[in-house]
Design an enzyme around this catalytic site. Structure first.
Site, PDB file in Angstrom:
ATOM      1  N   SER A   6      32.006 -29.381  20.917  1.00 49.06           N
ATOM      2  CA  SER A   6      31.037 -28.777  21.824  1.00 49.06           C
ATOM      3  C   SER A   6      29.826 -28.289  21.022  1.00 49.06           C
ATOM      4  O   SER A   6      29.813 -28.369  19.794  1.00 49.06           O
ATOM      5  CB  SER A   6      31.673 -27.593  22.555  1.00 49.06           C
ATOM      6  OG  SER A   6      31.896 -26.552  21.634  1.00 49.06           O
ATOM      7  N   LYS A   7      28.862 -27.768  21.746  1.00 48.97           N
ATOM      8  CA  LYS A   7      27.611 -27.294  21.139  1.00 48.97           C
ATOM      9  C   LYS A   7      27.887 -26.316  19.986  1.00 48.97           C
ATOM     10  O   LYS A   7      27.124 -26.249  19.026  1.00 48.97           O
ATOM     11  CB  LYS A   7      26.764 -26.582  22.195  1.00 48.97           C
ATOM     12  CG  LYS A   7      26.023 -27.535  23.087  1.00 48.97           C
ATOM     13  CD  LYS A   7      24.556 -27.652  22.671  1.00 48.97           C
ATOM     14  CE  LYS A   7      23.819 -28.687  23.496  1.00 48.97           C
ATOM     15  NZ  LYS A   7      23.470 -29.876  22.769  1.00 48.97           N
TER      16      LYS A   7
END
Ligand code: GLU
Length: 489
Positions: free
Chosen positions: A256-257
């Site tokens: 994820s980010k």
């Protein structure tokens, strides 16, 4: 692998976001597979979600795929015999197949509200049962339907699952898979506005476009039994399936980010090279069967077979990617790296327009060994750009320690430079010999360091044998003056 049918594979992005690492890898695997078997790689835009699909995302996806060098043979811009390649332009086709399903009595209208469905889901979960639609609207009479419609309730279309036998398929990566149809529940294939949902549109297109192999992410494996049921009901010929492992972060959590950039475009703007990314992504879930890590596209194509796909999750390690990118920066053609560096130099505020290409090449050649990503090119090369010349505090302190000697060295150097006119590698050696004989400073380190500090403003950097010829006489003399005035020498 059975390759009697023409090899046709596809990448089917939904333009509801930017192309992320996982999507780029899926595209790459399909591309490599198609090239290995001399087949066709199709790009199909799955834009049936009218609210979330955006032209901006579609443009970015096409641009990113092109940048990565994953070129499609049929699809947007290219066209081909099986188009159109936008699902939004294929609605008549889905309508035709929906009609067939209606005639077969395999679909029905469902009027349940999202709240009702959610309540049903929660109830099943509470009872430790697999959430699925229990079929409330399965057997509505015409009268009941009319009554619900009169209430203004919109309806979706669900596929009726009457099958009892397990749905079996052979996944080319995961082996034989068997799914009990009773866990699926009648699923939605069309929205109230009549537009098809993913499972329906995708399977119709895969079959209509004569896709031979569906190679896609593991997260789609639960869709496959639904797609198989639809295709079988419609009498369509199924492709073979291969579900590639998911990509996890080094801590084995979902990528994820929080782990850094996830979209391909972000990697491009950070200064990763397309060839390096392609090489790295190819090794996420696939391996050539030996220790090789740096592989050209040609080698990847030559060796890419699904038999070497790995079932376990692939770990995305950005440090490894950086290492690989550094290797590509060092070993690619210098002209290529210079060209790729230009936007990064400009972004760092370094003006390259007035610079001679040969000079720029020398700069990049000198510093590329230090780079892991091209967005570092500015900070490593700015020492060669006069407009960025400054004396670091530590350089000032060091120079001021031996004020008298430094001044003597700089004045002598300036005179020698003025006489020399130009400077190359040989000239540099001669200049150093002459300098040594002209000054009283006998400490070699001091002699050398004074020059480095005065000309680059820094304690460390590339060899002065390289730095001075790149700077050239004028720049060196200018810098000597600036240093002297900054130190009030
Ligand atoms: N539109 C789907 C997605 O972007 C395609 C999945 C598939 O390859 O079937 O996830």
């Amino acid at each position: 692998m059975n390759t009697s049918k023409p090899i046709r594979v596809r990448m089917a992005p939904s333009p509801t976001g930017y192309l992320h690492i996982g999507g780029a890898r899926t595209a790459l695997f399909n591309y490599l597979f198609s090239r290995h078997y001399k087949g066709t790689f199709i790009l199909r835009i799955e834009d049936t979600d009218q609210e979330r699909s955006k032209e901006e995302f579609e443009d970015a996806i096409l641009q990113d795929l092109r940048w990565l060098g994953v070129e499609w043979d049929e699809g947007p811009i290219k066209e081909g015999a099986y188009g159109p390649y936008y699902q939004s332009e294929r609605l008549d086709l889905y309508r035709k197949y929906l009609k067939k399903l209606q005639e077969l009595g395999k679909v029905y209208a469902c009027y349940c509200t999202p709240e009702e469905l959610e309540a049903e889901r929660q109830d099943l979960l509470k009872r430790h049962k697999t959430p699925k639609y229990l079929g409330k609207c399965r057997n509505l009479t015409e009268q009941e339907k009319k009554a619900l419609e009169a209430q203004g309730r919109p309806s979706v279309i669900r596929f009726r699952i009457d099958e009892k036998d397990p749905i079996q398929f052979h996944d080319l990566i995961r082996g034989d898979i068997s799914v009990d149809p009773s866990i699926l529940g009648d699923f939605v294939i069309c929205k109230p506005d009549g537009w098809p949902l993913y499972n329906f549109a995708a399977v119709v297109d895969d079959c209509e476009m004569k896709i031979s192999h569906v190679i896609r992410g593991e997260e789609h494996i639960s869709n496959t039994p639904r797609q198989i049921l639809l295709a079988k009901t419609l009498g369509l010929e199924l492709p073979q399936y291969a579900h590639v492992s998911i990509i996890l972060a080094p801590d084995r959590s979902k990528l994820s980010k929080r782990h850094g950039a996830t979209s391909l475009g972000d990697y491009r703007t950070q200064g990763f090279l397309a060839d390096a990314l392609k090489n790295y992504l190819a090794l996420l879930g696939w391996n050539p069967g030996d220790e090789r890590e740096i592989m050209s596209e040609k080698e990847l194509i030559q060796d890419f077979v699904l038999e070497r796909m790995v079932k376990s999750p692939a770990i995305f390690d950005v440090e490894k990617l950086k290492w690989m990118n550094g290797m590509y920066i060092r070993n690619s053609a210098l002209d290529t790296i210079v060209h790729e560096s230009l936007p990064f130099l400009e972004a760092s505020g370094l003006s390259v327009k007035d610079k001679h290409p040969h000079w720029l090449k020398k700069v990049i050649e000198t510093i590329r060994g230090n780079l892991e990503t091209l967005n570092q090119v500015g900070s490593f090369s700015e020492l060669f750009f006069d407009e960025k010349f400054t004396l670091a505090e530590e350089a000032k302190t060091q120079l001021l320690k031996n004020k008298k000697e430094v001044l003597e060295v700089l004045n002598a150097l300036d005179t020698l430079l003025a006489k020399a006119g130009t400077i190359d590698l040989e000239g540099f050696q001669k200049l150093q010999e002459d300098l040594k004989s002209k000054v009283t400073v006998s400490d070699k380190k001091l002699l050398f360091q004074s020059q480095r500090l005065a000309l680059t403003g820094r304690l460390k950097g590339p060899e002065m044998t390289v730095v001075m010829p790149i700077l050239g006489v004028d720049s060196c003399r200018k810098r000597i003056q600036i240093t002297k005035s900054k130190l009030s020498l």
